[in-house]
Design an enzyme around this catalytic site. Structure first.
Site, mmCIF file in Angstrom:
data_model
loop_
_atom_site.group_PDB
_atom_site.id
_atom_site.type_symbol
_atom_site.label_atom_id
_atom_site.label_comp_id
_atom_site.label_asym_id
_atom_site.label_seq_id
_atom_site.Cartn_x
_atom_site.Cartn_y
_atom_site.Cartn_z
ATOM 1 N N HIS A 13 0.671 -1.220 -0.156
ATOM 2 C CA HIS A 13 -0.004 0.089 -0.246
ATOM 3 C C HIS A 13 0.837 1.293 -0.124
ATOM 4 O O HIS A 13 1.443 1.587 1.016
ATOM 5 C CB HIS A 13 -0.966 -0.003 1.185
ATOM 6 N N HIS A 15 1.691 5.394 -1.719
ATOM 7 C CA HIS A 15 1.266 6.601 -2.393
ATOM 8 C C HIS A 15 2.469 7.110 -3.281
ATOM 9 O O HIS A 15 3.500 7.413 -2.516
ATOM 10 C CB HIS A 15 0.574 7.620 -1.777
ATOM 11 N N LYS A 96 -9.472 0.134 -5.897
ATOM 12 C CA LYS A 96 -9.368 0.648 -4.626
ATOM 13 C C LYS A 96 -10.733 1.148 -4.401
ATOM 14 O O LYS A 96 -11.304 2.272 -5.320
ATOM 15 C CB LYS A 96 -8.342 1.494 -4.425
ATOM 16 N N HIS A 133 -10.606 1.302 1.625
ATOM 17 C CA HIS A 133 -10.283 2.500 2.796
ATOM 18 C C HIS A 133 -11.413 2.357 3.570
ATOM 19 O O HIS A 133 -12.611 2.596 3.418
ATOM 20 C CB HIS A 133 -10.129 3.790 2.198
ATOM 21 N N HIS A 171 -4.682 -0.481 5.844
ATOM 22 C CA HIS A 171 -4.193 0.225 6.929
ATOM 23 C C HIS A 171 -5.124 -0.194 8.030
ATOM 24 O O HIS A 171 -5.775 1.093 8.412
ATOM 25 C CB HIS A 171 -3.943 1.627 6.655
ATOM 26 N N ASP A 244 1.582 2.671 3.535
ATOM 27 C CA ASP A 244 0.755 3.734 3.290
ATOM 28 C C ASP A 244 1.476 5.121 3.226
ATOM 29 O O ASP A 244 0.876 6.154 3.686
ATOM 30 C CB ASP A 244 -0.387 3.931 4.414
HETATM 31 C C1 NCD Z 1 -3.410 9.193 2.000
HETATM 32 C C2 NCD Z 1 -3.015 10.161 0.853
HETATM 33 O O1 NCD Z 1 -2.624 11.225 1.172
HETATM 34 O O2 NCD Z 1 -3.026 9.784 -0.278
HETATM 35 N N1 NCD Z 1 -3.412 9.795 3.108
HETATM 36 C C3 NCD Z 1 -3.343 9.139 4.255
HETATM 37 O O3 NCD Z 1 -3.497 9.936 5.515
HETATM 38 N N2 NCD Z 1 -3.020 7.775 4.597
HETATM 39 C C4 NCD Z 1 -4.750 8.700 1.515
HETATM 40 C C5 NCD Z 1 -5.213 7.704 2.464
HETATM 41 O O4 NCD Z 1 -4.639 6.498 2.138
HETATM 42 O O5 NCD Z 1 -6.054 7.511 3.117
HETATM 43 ZN ZN ZN Z 2 -3.097 5.098 1.411
#
Ligand code: NCD
Ligand code: ZN
Length: 341
Positions: A13, A15, A96, A133, A171, A244
């Site tokens: 997971h 970003h 997702k 999520h 998460h 995450d």
């Molecule tokens: C994530 C993001 O900034 O893309 N933020 C986070 O706090 N984890 C999005 C997410 O996974 O909820």
């Molecule tokens: Zn995330």
């Protein structure tokens, strides 16, 4: 133990963003992990296979030459997603589900999951996992209860309606989330972040308001953190590593309305090593980080290794790029383990 060698891990997971930020963050993950499930919540989101393949090429363009890194792409589910998008290309590994409004760039997320039943049906047929999520967005539900309420209202019914669908509760942050996953069929799993294993909600307010500890789902009470540590270090194959890691610029975090997300990718595996050592379970880190996720996704385990040394080092205060800055998790503080290659 002063040295730890494990099968190269994967991040299930992650970003990575796009543009300037992409080039800054990709090398950090690619140094440690062989593969990562890349979240599709760009602005605009990655809703089609064509967009996912184009995004994958942009990621590969900024992987340093000496590293091998395989970005595993995902699609962002919307009320309008067509079932024709499912099963087109093997580079797309999952879909997702962001409840609309739940987190960063989720405004185009799902308003009512029943609108997506045809897509879920096709995913079940093609064995494409649904990544969730798991938080409701209702203003009348306390922010600390949103995961549990989501499980009761939406996740449990969806897993009952689609018993063959593989689902990852991304998460997971609560004892109730852990229990739900443990009690469900083998098709239901969860990722666990390093920051939810390391911190409880007090970390949001230590000595003042700490925007760099704000993420979604928000940090929870100590009893929930302990449940996560137990799950991660138990050896149960339903739980696996998903950082995450969610970079936002320093300005976007340190603001009157700061963005949610912690940037943990700079020292991700070292953070998990700390947790497992503290729990007396360093011997179980490898399965959590390198085996369970690959097995769940039906992918081969990696064949090379990485090594961590017990070596103190200081996390930089800030990472600078072009006209922006990024504050890594643990900025200015000491780490006990160091990934050395
Ligand atoms: C994530 C993001 O900034 O893309 N933020 C986070 O706090 N984890 C999005 C997410 O996974 O909820
Ligand atoms: Zn995330």
């Amino acid at each position: 133990m002063n040295s730890l060698t494990i099968t190269r891990p994967d991040d299930w997971h992650l970003h990575l963003r796009d543009g300037d930020m992409l080039a800054v963050v990709v090398p950090h993950t690619a140094r440690q992990f062989a593969r990562a499930i890349v979240m599709p919540n760009l602005d605009p989101p990655v809703t089609t296979t064509d967009q996912a393949l184009a995004y994958r090429r942009r990621i590969l363009d900024v992987v340093p030459e000496e590293l091998n890194f395989d970005p595993l792409m995902t699609l962002y589910l919307t009320d309008e997603t067509s079932s024709d998008e499912i099963g087109i290309d093997a580079c797309v590994h999952a879909v997702k589900w962001y409840p609309a409004g739940a987190t960063t760039n989720s405004s185009r997320g799902v308003s009512d999951i029943s609108r997506c039943y045809k897509v879920l049906e096709k995913m079940q047929q093609h064995d494409v996992p649904l990544l969730v999520h798991g938080e409701v967005t209702d203003a009348d539900v306390d922010v600390f209860d949103r995961e549990q309420v989501f499980i009761d209202r939406y996740l449990a019914p969806v897993t009952e309606r689609f018993p063959g669908l593989r689902v990852v509760l991304e998460h997971v942050t609560t004892r109730q989330g852990v229990e739900f996953v443990k009690e469900s069929s083998a098709r239901i799993a969860a990722t666990i972040t390093a920051h939810h294993l390391l911190l409880n909600r007090n970390a949001l307010f230590t000595g003042g308001l700490r925007p760099h500890h704000y993420c979604l789902p928000v940090l929870k009470r100590e009893q929930h953190r302990q449940a996560l540590v137990e799950a991660a270090t138990s050896g149960n194959s339903k739980f696996f590593l998903g950082t995450d890691s969610a970079p936002h610029t320093k300005i976007a975090k340190e603001s009157g309305c700061g963005c949610a997300g912690m940037y943990t990718a700079l020292a991700a595996i070292e953070l998990y090593a700390e947790v497992f050592e503290e729990a007396g379970a360093l011997d179980r880190l490898e399965a959590f980080a390198s085996f369970h996720g690959a097995d769940f996704y039906g992918l081969p385990r990696n064949s090379d290794t990485i090594t961590l040394l017990r070596q103190a080092w200081r996390v930089p205060d800030v990472l600078s790029f072009d006209h922006a800055e990024l504050v890594p998790f643990r900025a200015g503080e000491m780490m006990q383990w160091k990934h050395v290659g």
